[in-house]
Design a protein around this motif. Sequence first.
Motif, PDB file in Angstrom:
ATOM      1  N   GLY A   1       0.634  -1.037   0.117  1.00 10.46           N
ATOM      2  CA  GLY A   1       0.032  -0.134  -0.002  1.00 10.46           C
ATOM      3  C   GLY A   1       0.881   1.281   0.054  1.00 10.46           C
ATOM      4  N   ILE A   2       1.853   1.238   0.938  1.00  6.10           N
ATOM      5  CA  ILE A   2       2.484   2.367   1.092  1.00  6.10           C
ATOM      6  C   ILE A   2       3.418   2.540  -0.310  1.00  6.10           C
ATOM      7  N   THR A   3       3.895   1.596  -0.619  1.00  2.00           N
ATOM      8  CA  THR A   3       4.729   1.747  -2.213  1.00  2.00           C
ATOM      9  C   THR A   3       4.137   2.202  -3.368  1.00  2.00           C
ATOM     10  N   VAL A   4       2.656   1.743  -3.529  1.00  2.00           N
ATOM     11  CA  VAL A   4       1.710   2.212  -4.332  1.00  2.00           C
ATOM     12  C   VAL A   4       1.256   3.690  -4.288  1.00  2.00           C
ATOM     13  N   LEU A   5       1.236   4.088  -2.957  1.00  2.00           N
ATOM     14  CA  LEU A   5       0.874   5.642  -2.646  1.00  2.00           C
ATOM     15  C   LEU A   5       2.011   6.410  -2.828  1.00  2.00           C
ATOM     16  N   GLY A   6       3.193   5.862  -2.798  1.00  2.00           N
ATOM     17  CA  GLY A   6       4.555   6.742  -3.104  1.00  2.00           C
ATOM     18  C   GLY A   6       4.841   6.765  -4.545  1.00  2.00           C
ATOM     19  N   LEU A   7       4.402   5.815  -5.313  1.00  2.00           N
ATOM     20  CA  LEU A   7       4.774   5.637  -6.644  1.00  2.00           C
ATOM     21  C   LEU A   7       3.803   6.731  -7.403  1.00  2.00           C
ATOM     22  N   CYS A   8       2.581   6.785  -6.667  1.00  2.00           N
ATOM     23  CA  CYS A   8       1.553   7.760  -7.092  1.00  2.00           C
ATOM     24  C   CYS A   8       2.082   9.009  -6.852  1.00  2.00           C
ATOM     25  N   THR A   9       2.845   9.395  -5.644  1.00  2.00           N
ATOM     26  CA  THR A   9       3.051  10.665  -5.502  1.00  2.00           C
ATOM     27  C   THR A   9       4.287  11.116  -6.297  1.00  2.00           C
ATOM     28  N   ILE A  10       5.195  10.326  -6.603  1.00  2.00           N
ATOM     29  CA  ILE A  10       6.204  10.344  -7.659  1.00  2.00           C
ATOM     30  C   ILE A  10       5.574  10.760  -8.882  1.00  2.00           C
ATOM     31  N   VAL A  11       5.004  10.168  -9.478  1.00  2.00           N
ATOM     32  CA  VAL A  11       4.402  10.367 -10.837  1.00  2.00           C
ATOM     33  C   VAL A  11       3.733  11.754 -10.815  1.00  2.00           C
ATOM     34  N   THR A  12       2.879  12.128  -9.817  1.00  2.00           N
ATOM     35  CA  THR A  12       2.138  13.346  -9.530  1.00  2.00           C
ATOM     36  C   THR A  12       3.161  14.560  -9.636  1.00  2.00           C
ATOM     37  N   LEU A  13       4.238  14.315  -8.965  1.00  2.00           N
ATOM     38  CA  LEU A  13       5.197  15.320  -8.596  1.00  2.00           C
ATOM     39  C   LEU A  13       5.996  15.534  -9.790  1.00  2.00           C
ATOM     40  N   LEU A  14       6.239  14.675 -10.915  1.00  2.00           N
ATOM     41  CA  LEU A  14       6.912  14.723 -12.113  1.00  2.00           C
ATOM     42  C   LEU A  14       6.518  15.843 -12.974  1.00  2.00           C
ATOM     43  N   SER A  15       5.121  16.117 -12.824  1.00  2.00           N
ATOM     44  CA  SER A  15       4.425  17.232 -13.522  1.00  2.00           C
ATOM     45  C   SER A  15       5.061  18.577 -13.088  1.00  2.00           C
ATOM     46  N   PRO A  16       5.620  19.179 -14.324  1.00  2.00           N
ATOM     47  CA  PRO A  16       6.612  20.547 -14.036  1.00  2.00           C
ATOM     48  C   PRO A  16       5.660  21.725 -13.408  1.00  2.00           C
ATOM     49  N   ALA A  17       4.238  21.701 -13.498  1.00  2.00           N
ATOM     50  CA  ALA A  17       3.619  22.548 -12.891  1.00  2.00           C
ATOM     51  C   ALA A  17       3.417  22.359 -11.478  1.00  2.00           C
ATOM     52  N   LEU A  18       3.445  21.203 -11.134  1.00  2.00           N
ATOM     53  CA  LEU A  18       3.429  20.851  -9.613  1.00  2.00           C
ATOM     54  C   LEU A  18       4.759  21.242  -8.636  1.00  2.00           C
ATOM     55  N   SER A  19       5.840  21.578  -9.447  1.00  2.00           N
ATOM     56  CA  SER A  19       7.110  21.738  -8.906  1.00  2.00           C
ATOM     57  C   SER A  19       7.185  23.312  -8.689  1.00  2.00           C
ATOM     58  N   THR A  20       6.378  24.036  -8.871  1.00  2.00           N
ATOM     59  CA  THR A  20       6.358  25.644  -8.641  1.00  2.00           C
ATOM     60  C   THR A  20       6.029  25.694  -7.277  1.00  2.00           C
ATOM     61  N   LYS A  21       6.275  27.156  -6.562  1.00  2.00           N
ATOM     62  CA  LYS A  21       6.020  27.601  -5.506  1.00  2.00           C
ATOM     63  C   LYS A  21       4.460  27.480  -5.305  1.00  2.00           C
ATOM     64  N   LYS A  22       3.873  27.780  -6.101  1.00  2.00           N
ATOM     65  CA  LYS A  22       2.453  27.681  -6.020  1.00  2.00           C
ATOM     66  C   LYS A  22       1.867  26.503  -5.472  1.00  2.00           C
TER      67      LYS A  22
END
Length: 340
Positions: free
Chosen positions: A215-236
């Motif tokens: 469960g934690i591994t799947v949740l972590g992989l989803c988090t990584i995929v989400t954060l790979l979006s350039p927009a989500l790397s901004t201070k906003k």
Amino acid sequence: MDPTIDSKLVSEPVETEKWKKKVQSPSYDLVSYKELPEYMKDNEFILNYYRVNWPLKEALFSIFRWHNETLNVWTHLLGFVLFLGLTVTNLIEVPQVSDLIAFFTRSLPMSGDINVSHHSRDLFVRTMTLVDLKPESDVTSVTRWPFFVFLAGSMFCLLSSSICHLFSCHSQHLSRSLLRLDFTGITTMIIASFFPPIYYAFECDTKWHFIYLGGITVLGLCTIVTLLSPALSTKKFRGFRALLFSSMALFGIIPGIHAVIINWSNPHRDVTLDYELTMAMFYLTGTLFYVSRIPERFKPGWFDLADHNHQIFHVLVVMGALAHYGASLVLMGWRDGHSC
């Protein structure tokens, strides 16, 4: 013609050329927040001492210069060296070093019989009682790979963070790539932290390994995929990123309560809980500093070089990881003498 005038006419172009070269040569000075390109404007309360568009060589050697990322680099670089030392020590099992580490990581008092190690007695018995978690010679040691998964995840996080803070001043492209590496490192460390407590707490009922670690591994992989979006790397999306990391950490509440229930009679229960609660406190407090940008919010410019929120966050992350290291040692020591 006057030879003096003639010599001036000859030398003037040479001097002008030297002046042009001097002006055009790169001077890697520190700049203010107002001078930053937009992609580097992350914290408006840090007003000065920024590096911008520095070559990789200059960025590397800036580790020995004072700027507003110096302590961000060193706090996690020293943390990486510390965990590297802990890893090597546990691999080669040097008794003297192990006892010194035990002084800092296993010094909480416990109920029940206490066995103080021979090496620690001479130095610390007058001031503190240490718990000897090294298995007896006739006891089969529990597998150590979950413990080393945690150590590897911690080292990856700390090193990737240091690299990010050191080289992100090079270019926009590299800065974004290193930010994603940094986020991946944080996520990896959170995932890896689950392995020792879940593996050792549920060693007698391994289906929970698959449920909780999966469960934690799947949740972590989803988090990584989400954060790979350039927009989500901004201070906003600073708060959103903190929410993602916090949700991963809070996932541990369920297996934590479950582990306490099924291991209620474990004499090391209270010590383990103390360590894990201490870890949670460090991580939660660090996240609050990260999101709120305290203390520089109250005195912009005062904390440009030292004591701003990210440096405090880094120190608390290392301290939280050390608390979790202590909890893992307690669990391994208990499993060494209490197999299924």
